[in-house]
Design a protein around this motif. Structure first.
Motif, PDB file in Angstrom:
ATOM      1  N   LEU A  12       0.848  -1.184   0.000  1.00 34.64           N
ATOM      2  CA  LEU A  12       0.000   0.000   0.000  1.00 34.64           C
ATOM      3  C   LEU A  12       0.884   1.236   0.000  1.00 34.64           C
ATOM      4  O   LEU A  12       1.818   1.324   0.807  1.00 34.64           O
ATOM      5  N   VAL A  13       0.614   2.158  -0.905  1.00 33.72           N
ATOM      6  CA  VAL A  13       1.271   3.466  -0.927  1.00 33.72           C
ATOM      7  C   VAL A  13       0.139   4.479  -0.908  1.00 33.72           C
ATOM      8  O   VAL A  13      -0.648   4.546  -1.843  1.00 33.72           O
ATOM      9  N   VAL A  21       2.478   7.076   3.150  1.00 32.33           N
ATOM     10  CA  VAL A  21       2.610   5.914   4.017  1.00 32.33           C
ATOM     11  C   VAL A  21       2.761   4.669   3.147  1.00 32.33           C
ATOM     12  O   VAL A  21       2.063   4.511   2.149  1.00 32.33           O
ATOM     13  N   VAL A  22       3.666   3.795   3.545  1.00 26.36           N
ATOM     14  CA  VAL A  22       3.870   2.529   2.850  1.00 26.36           C
ATOM     15  C   VAL A  22       3.591   1.410   3.843  1.00 26.36           C
ATOM     16  O   VAL A  22       4.076   1.440   4.978  1.00 26.36           O
ATOM     17  N   ALA A  23       2.784   0.428   3.405  1.00 27.69           N
ATOM     18  CA  ALA A  23       2.455  -0.704   4.272  1.00 27.69           C
ATOM     19  C   ALA A  23       2.594  -1.998   3.476  1.00 27.69           C
ATOM     20  O   ALA A  23       2.354  -2.031   2.272  1.00 27.69           O
ATOM     21  N   ARG A  24       3.003  -3.044   4.185  1.00 31.55           N
ATOM     22  CA  ARG A  24       3.075  -4.390   3.614  1.00 31.55           C
ATOM     23  C   ARG A  24       2.068  -5.233   4.364  1.00 31.55           C
ATOM     24  O   ARG A  24       2.135  -5.353   5.588  1.00 31.55           O
ATOM     25  N   ALA A  55       3.220 -13.884  -5.120  1.00 26.56           N
ATOM     26  CA  ALA A  55       2.619 -12.857  -5.967  1.00 26.56           C
ATOM     27  C   ALA A  55       2.548 -11.542  -5.194  1.00 26.56           C
ATOM     28  O   ALA A  55       2.604 -11.516  -3.965  1.00 26.56           O
ATOM     29  N   CYS A  56       2.389 -10.468  -5.929  1.00 33.27           N
ATOM     30  CA  CYS A  56       2.414  -9.147  -5.312  1.00 33.27           C
ATOM     31  C   CYS A  56       1.492  -8.211  -6.091  1.00 33.27           C
ATOM     32  O   CYS A  56       1.416  -8.290  -7.310  1.00 33.27           O
ATOM     33  N   TYR A  57       0.795  -7.335  -5.365  1.00 38.40           N
ATOM     34  CA  TYR A  57       0.049  -6.262  -6.017  1.00 38.40           C
ATOM     35  C   TYR A  57       0.142  -5.025  -5.151  1.00 38.40           C
ATOM     36  O   TYR A  57       0.488  -5.093  -3.971  1.00 38.40           O
ATOM     37  N   MET A  58      -0.151  -3.879  -5.738  1.00 38.54           N
ATOM     38  CA  MET A  58       0.013  -2.615  -5.043  1.00 38.54           C
ATOM     39  C   MET A  58      -1.281  -1.808  -5.113  1.00 38.54           C
ATOM     40  O   MET A  58      -1.917  -1.745  -6.163  1.00 38.54           O
ATOM     41  N   LEU A  59      -1.641  -1.204  -4.002  1.00 38.33           N
ATOM     42  CA  LEU A  59      -2.749  -0.257  -3.943  1.00 38.33           C
ATOM     43  C   LEU A  59      -2.156   1.123  -3.722  1.00 38.33           C
ATOM     44  O   LEU A  59      -1.305   1.302  -2.846  1.00 38.33           O
ATOM     45  N   VAL A  60      -2.611   2.092  -4.512  1.00 36.66           N
ATOM     46  CA  VAL A  60      -2.095   3.451  -4.420  1.00 36.66           C
ATOM     47  C   VAL A  60      -3.257   4.404  -4.202  1.00 36.66           C
ATOM     48  O   VAL A  60      -4.251   4.362  -4.927  1.00 36.66           O
ATOM     49  N   ARG A  61      -3.122   5.254  -3.193  1.00 31.02           N
ATOM     50  CA  ARG A  61      -4.109   6.304  -2.932  1.00 31.02           C
ATOM     51  C   ARG A  61      -3.414   7.637  -3.108  1.00 31.02           C
ATOM     52  O   ARG A  61      -2.480   7.970  -2.369  1.00 31.02           O
ATOM     53  N   ASP A  62      -3.851   8.419  -4.100  1.00 27.15           N
ATOM     54  CA  ASP A  62      -3.196   9.694  -4.375  1.00 27.15           C
ATOM     55  C   ASP A  62      -3.709  10.790  -3.439  1.00 27.15           C
ATOM     56  O   ASP A  62      -4.576  10.565  -2.603  1.00 27.15           O
ATOM     57  N   TRP A  67      -8.272   5.722  -5.314  1.00 26.73           N
ATOM     58  CA  TRP A  67      -7.530   4.468  -5.163  1.00 26.73           C
ATOM     59  C   TRP A  67      -7.323   3.828  -6.523  1.00 26.73           C
ATOM     60  O   TRP A  67      -8.203   3.838  -7.366  1.00 26.73           O
ATOM     61  N   GLN A  68      -6.154   3.214  -6.711  1.00 25.15           N
ATOM     62  CA  GLN A  68      -5.852   2.447  -7.919  1.00 25.15           C
ATOM     63  C   GLN A  68      -5.161   1.160  -7.497  1.00 25.15           C
ATOM     64  O   GLN A  68      -4.310   1.175  -6.600  1.00 25.15           O
ATOM     65  N   GLU A  69      -5.524   0.066  -8.147  1.00 28.44           N
ATOM     66  CA  GLU A  69      -4.798  -1.180  -7.943  1.00 28.44           C
ATOM     67  C   GLU A  69      -3.854  -1.347  -9.122  1.00 28.44           C
ATOM     68  O   GLU A  69      -4.242  -1.160 -10.267  1.00 28.44           O
TER      69      GLU A  69
END
Length: 82
Positions: A12-13, A21-24, A55-62, A67-69
């Motif tokens: 998560l960014v 904030v960055v979270a795993r 596997a890995c994916y990222m969620l981004v909140r501007d 929100w974008q995956e």
């Protein structure tokens, strides 16, 4: 909750208040003033997922709250060990 052998890593960014904030897997691992530094941390986490073979994916909140995956960023190139 902790899982012994996770199959997917979520990175998560997100812009929160006045920092990135960055979270795993929902656990905060850092907070940064600049987005570029947050993305660098996301790249390190992506490399970690690759090494673990998960596997890995990222969620981004501007800053606007959208929100974008996305797929995980490419890991940073590894530094040669010496």
């Amino acid at each position: 909750m902790t899982v012994d052998q996770p199959t997917v890593m979520q990175i998560l960014v997100a812009w929160r208040h006045n920092k990135w904030v960055v979270a795993r897997n929902a656990v905060e691992v850092g907070a940064y003033a600049y987005r570029v530094h947050a993305i660098e941390m996301a790249q390190r986490l992506s490399a970690e997922a690759r090494k673990l073979g998960i596997a890995c994916y990222m969620l981004v909140r501007d800053k606007g709250g959208q929100w974008q995956e996305r797929s995980c960023p490419r890991p940073l190139p590894e530094e040669p060990s010496g």
